[in-house]
Write a protein that holds these residues in place. Structure first.
Motif, PDB file in Angstrom:
ATOM      1  N   VAL A 143       0.855  -1.188   0.000  1.00  0.00           N
ATOM      2  CA  VAL A 143       0.000   0.000   0.000  1.00  0.00           C
ATOM      3  C   VAL A 143       0.890   1.237   0.000  1.00  0.00           C
ATOM      4  O   VAL A 143       1.626   1.468   0.960  1.00  0.00           O
ATOM      5  CB  VAL A 143      -0.936   0.021   1.225  1.00  0.00           C
ATOM      6  N   PRO A 144       0.863   2.055  -1.036  1.00  0.00           N
ATOM      7  CA  PRO A 144       1.709   3.238  -1.103  1.00  0.00           C
ATOM      8  C   PRO A 144       1.154   4.366  -0.251  1.00  0.00           C
ATOM      9  O   PRO A 144      -0.008   4.322   0.187  1.00  0.00           O
ATOM     10  CB  PRO A 144       1.656   3.613  -2.588  1.00  0.00           C
ATOM     11  N   PRO A 145       1.944   5.403   0.008  1.00  0.00           N
ATOM     12  CA  PRO A 145       1.415   6.556   0.729  1.00  0.00           C
ATOM     13  C   PRO A 145       0.412   7.332  -0.122  1.00  0.00           C
ATOM     14  O   PRO A 145       0.469   7.294  -1.358  1.00  0.00           O
ATOM     15  CB  PRO A 145       2.665   7.401   1.015  1.00  0.00           C
ATOM     16  N   LEU A 146      -0.492   8.015   0.552  1.00  0.00           N
ATOM     17  CA  LEU A 146      -1.435   8.926  -0.102  1.00  0.00           C
ATOM     18  C   LEU A 146      -0.832  10.326  -0.059  1.00  0.00           C
ATOM     19  O   LEU A 146      -0.528  10.836   1.024  1.00  0.00           O
ATOM     20  CB  LEU A 146      -2.780   8.896   0.626  1.00  0.00           C
ATOM     21  N   LEU A 147      -0.649  10.950  -1.219  1.00  0.00           N
ATOM     22  CA  LEU A 147      -0.097  12.300  -1.294  1.00  0.00           C
ATOM     23  C   LEU A 147      -1.233  13.300  -1.436  1.00  0.00           C
ATOM     24  O   LEU A 147      -2.073  13.174  -2.334  1.00  0.00           O
ATOM     25  CB  LEU A 147       0.843  12.427  -2.499  1.00  0.00           C
ATOM     26  N   THR A 148      -1.267  14.305  -0.560  1.00  0.00           N
ATOM     27  CA  THR A 148      -2.309  15.317  -0.620  1.00  0.00           C
ATOM     28  C   THR A 148      -1.680  16.705  -0.579  1.00  0.00           C
ATOM     29  O   THR A 148      -0.555  16.880  -0.119  1.00  0.00           O
ATOM     30  CB  THR A 148      -3.305  15.180   0.541  1.00  0.00           C
ATOM     31  N   SER A 149      -2.418  17.695  -1.055  1.00  0.00           N
ATOM     32  CA  SER A 149      -1.932  19.071  -0.974  1.00  0.00           C
ATOM     33  C   SER A 149      -3.068  20.041  -1.273  1.00  0.00           C
ATOM     34  O   SER A 149      -3.994  19.714  -2.026  1.00  0.00           O
ATOM     35  CB  SER A 149      -0.788  19.312  -1.959  1.00  0.00           C
ATOM     36  N   PHE A 150      -2.963  21.237  -0.681  1.00  0.00           N
ATOM     37  CA  PHE A 150      -3.829  22.350  -1.053  1.00  0.00           C
ATOM     38  C   PHE A 150      -3.376  22.965  -2.377  1.00  0.00           C
ATOM     39  O   PHE A 150      -4.109  23.744  -2.980  1.00  0.00           O
ATOM     40  CB  PHE A 150      -3.806  23.432   0.023  1.00  0.00           C
ATOM     41  N   SER A 151      -2.161  22.667  -2.800  1.00  0.00           N
ATOM     42  CA  SER A 151      -1.557  23.287  -3.978  1.00  0.00           C
ATOM     43  C   SER A 151      -1.734  22.421  -5.220  1.00  0.00           C
ATOM     44  O   SER A 151      -1.110  21.361  -5.327  1.00  0.00           O
ATOM     45  CB  SER A 151      -0.064  23.524  -3.737  1.00  0.00           C
ATOM     46  N   PRO A 152      -2.545  22.849  -6.186  1.00  0.00           N
ATOM     47  CA  PRO A 152      -2.647  22.088  -7.433  1.00  0.00           C
ATOM     48  C   PRO A 152      -1.304  21.952  -8.147  1.00  0.00           C
ATOM     49  O   PRO A 152      -1.025  20.920  -8.762  1.00  0.00           O
ATOM     50  CB  PRO A 152      -3.639  22.918  -8.265  1.00  0.00           C
ATOM     51  N   LYS A 153      -0.449  22.982  -8.049  1.00  0.00           N
ATOM     52  CA  LYS A 153       0.866  22.905  -8.691  1.00  0.00           C
ATOM     53  C   LYS A 153       1.713  21.800  -8.053  1.00  0.00           C
ATOM     54  O   LYS A 153       2.449  21.083  -8.747  1.00  0.00           O
ATOM     55  CB  LYS A 153       1.591  24.237  -8.584  1.00  0.00           C
ATOM     56  N   ALA A 154       1.631  21.666  -6.737  1.00  0.00           N
ATOM     57  CA  ALA A 154       2.375  20.602  -6.056  1.00  0.00           C
ATOM     58  C   ALA A 154       1.855  19.230  -6.465  1.00  0.00           C
ATOM     59  O   ALA A 154       2.641  18.293  -6.689  1.00  0.00           O
ATOM     60  CB  ALA A 154       2.291  20.778  -4.548  1.00  0.00           C
ATOM     61  N   LEU A 155       0.545  19.097  -6.574  1.00  0.00           N
ATOM     62  CA  LEU A 155      -0.028  17.812  -6.988  1.00  0.00           C
ATOM     63  C   LEU A 155       0.333  17.489  -8.437  1.00  0.00           C
ATOM     64  O   LEU A 155       0.581  16.322  -8.780  1.00  0.00           O
ATOM     65  CB  LEU A 155      -1.542  17.828  -6.806  1.00  0.00           C
ATOM     66  N   ALA A 156       0.387  18.515  -9.283  1.00  0.00           N
ATOM     67  CA  ALA A 156       0.809  18.288 -10.661  1.00  0.00           C
ATOM     68  C   ALA A 156       2.263  17.823 -10.708  1.00  0.00           C
ATOM     69  O   ALA A 156       2.625  16.931 -11.492  1.00  0.00           O
ATOM     70  CB  ALA A 156       0.624  19.564 -11.486  1.00  0.00           C
ATOM     71  N   GLY A 157       3.094  18.415  -9.850  1.00  0.00           N
ATOM     72  CA  GLY A 157       4.482  17.973  -9.773  1.00  0.00           C
ATOM     73  C   GLY A 157       4.590  16.539  -9.295  1.00  0.00           C
ATOM     74  O   GLY A 157       5.399  15.749  -9.807  1.00  0.00           O
ATOM     75  N   ALA A 158       3.780  16.190  -8.300  1.00  0.00           N
ATOM     76  CA  ALA A 158       3.778  14.817  -7.793  1.00  0.00           C
ATOM     77  C   ALA A 158       3.333  13.838  -8.868  1.00  0.00           C
ATOM     78  O   ALA A 158       3.912  12.751  -9.022  1.00  0.00           O
ATOM     79  CB  ALA A 158       2.868  14.719  -6.569  1.00  0.00           C
ATOM     80  N   ARG A 159       2.322  14.201  -9.617  1.00  0.00           N
ATOM     81  CA  ARG A 159       1.845  13.327 -10.707  1.00  0.00           C
ATOM     82  C   ARG A 159       2.937  13.128 -11.754  1.00  0.00           C
ATOM     83  O   ARG A 159       3.128  12.019 -12.273  1.00  0.00           O
ATOM     84  CB  ARG A 159       0.596  13.926 -11.353  1.00  0.00           C
ATOM     85  N   HIS A 160       3.671  14.189 -12.056  1.00  0.00           N
ATOM     86  CA  HIS A 160       4.746  14.090 -13.047  1.00  0.00           C
ATOM     87  C   HIS A 160       5.855  13.154 -12.570  1.00  0.00           C
ATOM     88  O   HIS A 160       6.377  12.338 -13.349  1.00  0.00           O
ATOM     89  CB  HIS A 160       5.321  15.482 -13.317  1.00  0.00           C
ATOM     90  N   ALA A 161       6.230  13.273 -11.288  1.00  0.00           N
ATOM     91  CA  ALA A 161       7.356  12.496 -10.764  1.00  0.00           C
ATOM     92  C   ALA A 161       6.989  11.054 -10.464  1.00  0.00           C
ATOM     93  O   ALA A 161       7.834  10.159 -10.623  1.00  0.00           O
ATOM     94  CB  ALA A 161       7.902  13.166  -9.502  1.00  0.00           C
ATOM     95  N   ALA A 162       5.771  10.823 -10.014  1.00  0.00           N
ATOM     96  CA  ALA A 162       5.361   9.462  -9.615  1.00  0.00           C
ATOM     97  C   ALA A 162       3.871   9.300  -9.883  1.00  0.00           C
ATOM     98  O   ALA A 162       3.055   9.316  -8.958  1.00  0.00           O
ATOM     99  CB  ALA A 162       5.678   9.219  -8.143  1.00  0.00           C
TER     100      ALA A 162
END
Length: 249
Positions: A143-162
């Motif tokens: 079970v991987p970690p759940l990544l959350t953020s108030f920042s759409p830019k941060a979530l877009a970066g997370a999606r790009h990297a993993a």
């Protein structure tokens, strides 16, 4: 139809809520001793790119340091006292890195909700690095970690990297276009302030194939209200009040 959701219903806020210094290994240990299996924490970057656990942009509320954490290298941040502000019992407790916390959780099959908390102006870079470290540290985990953020830019970066790591959009209310934004970021969850959910918006979220989670729920009456709405998960400070193995309040 929602994809299978591997996370427990109850999540301990910042490790152990207010019972230990937030975002420290001491807090995780205390939360675990109360039977909690999943922990929320806040992650940001040091000046030299190390992912550390810290909620505020600045150091003074929860450490012996001053100024902006993101302006300092890990070698400086590692020497700070992150426990004395809470109580004498935790004097000398250090700031942990995300890798430190991951090793602790992986050793006992505990789970993480990592809130990406960028220093202002570093949203995408922080999202990318948090996701990169999380993906590396949790490789081969069931079970991987759940990544959350108030920042759409941060979530877009997370999606790009993993892109394989699950993501959730954090909100403090439901502004126009909230569901479209969550879907545009390929999120699997919306995590909203508990007073802002209604039965209708929980149903709307779930009908779109996303999970509805709520923070920070510290009163039984609020928890019962959310359970009645069919909420999918609750983040709480009250690790001493709620039973983490139960779905009821």
């Amino acid at each position: 139809m929602s994809a299978p959701w591997p996370y427990p219903f109850w999540i301990a806020h910042r490790g152990a809520g207010k019972l230990a210094p937030e975002n420290t290994l001491a807090a995780f240990r205390l939360g675990a001793s109360h039977g909690w299996r999943m922990f929320e924490c806040d992650a940001k970057l040091s000046a030299d790119g190390v992912v550390i656990l810290l909620h505020d942009a600045t150091l003074q509320r929860t450490t012996s340091g001053q100024g902006t954490a993101g302006d300092l290298p890990w070698s400086t941040l590692a020497r700070l006292d992150a426990g004395s502000w809470h109580s004498r019992q935790y004097a000398g407790e250090p700031l942990p890195t995300l890798e430190n916390v991951t090793r602790f959780c992986r050793a006992s099959d505990w789970l993480l909700n990592i809130e990406i908390k960028p220093t202002p102006g570093t949203d995408r870079a922080t999202g990318e690095e948090v996701a990169r470290v999380a993906a590396l540290c949790w490789a081969q985990a069931a079970v991987p970690p759940l990544l959350t953020s108030f920042s759409p830019k941060a979530l877009a970066g997370a999606r790009h990297a993993a892109p394989h790591l699950p993501r959730g959009l954090l909100l403090d209310g439901l502004p126009e276009g909230w569901l479209d934004e969550a879907r545009s970021l390929d999120c699997g969850a919306v995590v909203n302030q508990h007073t802002q959910w209604t039965a209708e918006t929980v149903e709307q979220t779930q009908a779109a194939g996303l999970r509805a989670l709520s923070y920070t729920v510290n009163e039984p009456e609020a928890a019962r209200r959310l359970v009645g709405f069919g909420i999918d998960g609750i983040i709480t400070d009250r690790i001493d009040l709620f039973a983490p193995a139960a779905r009821s309040a």
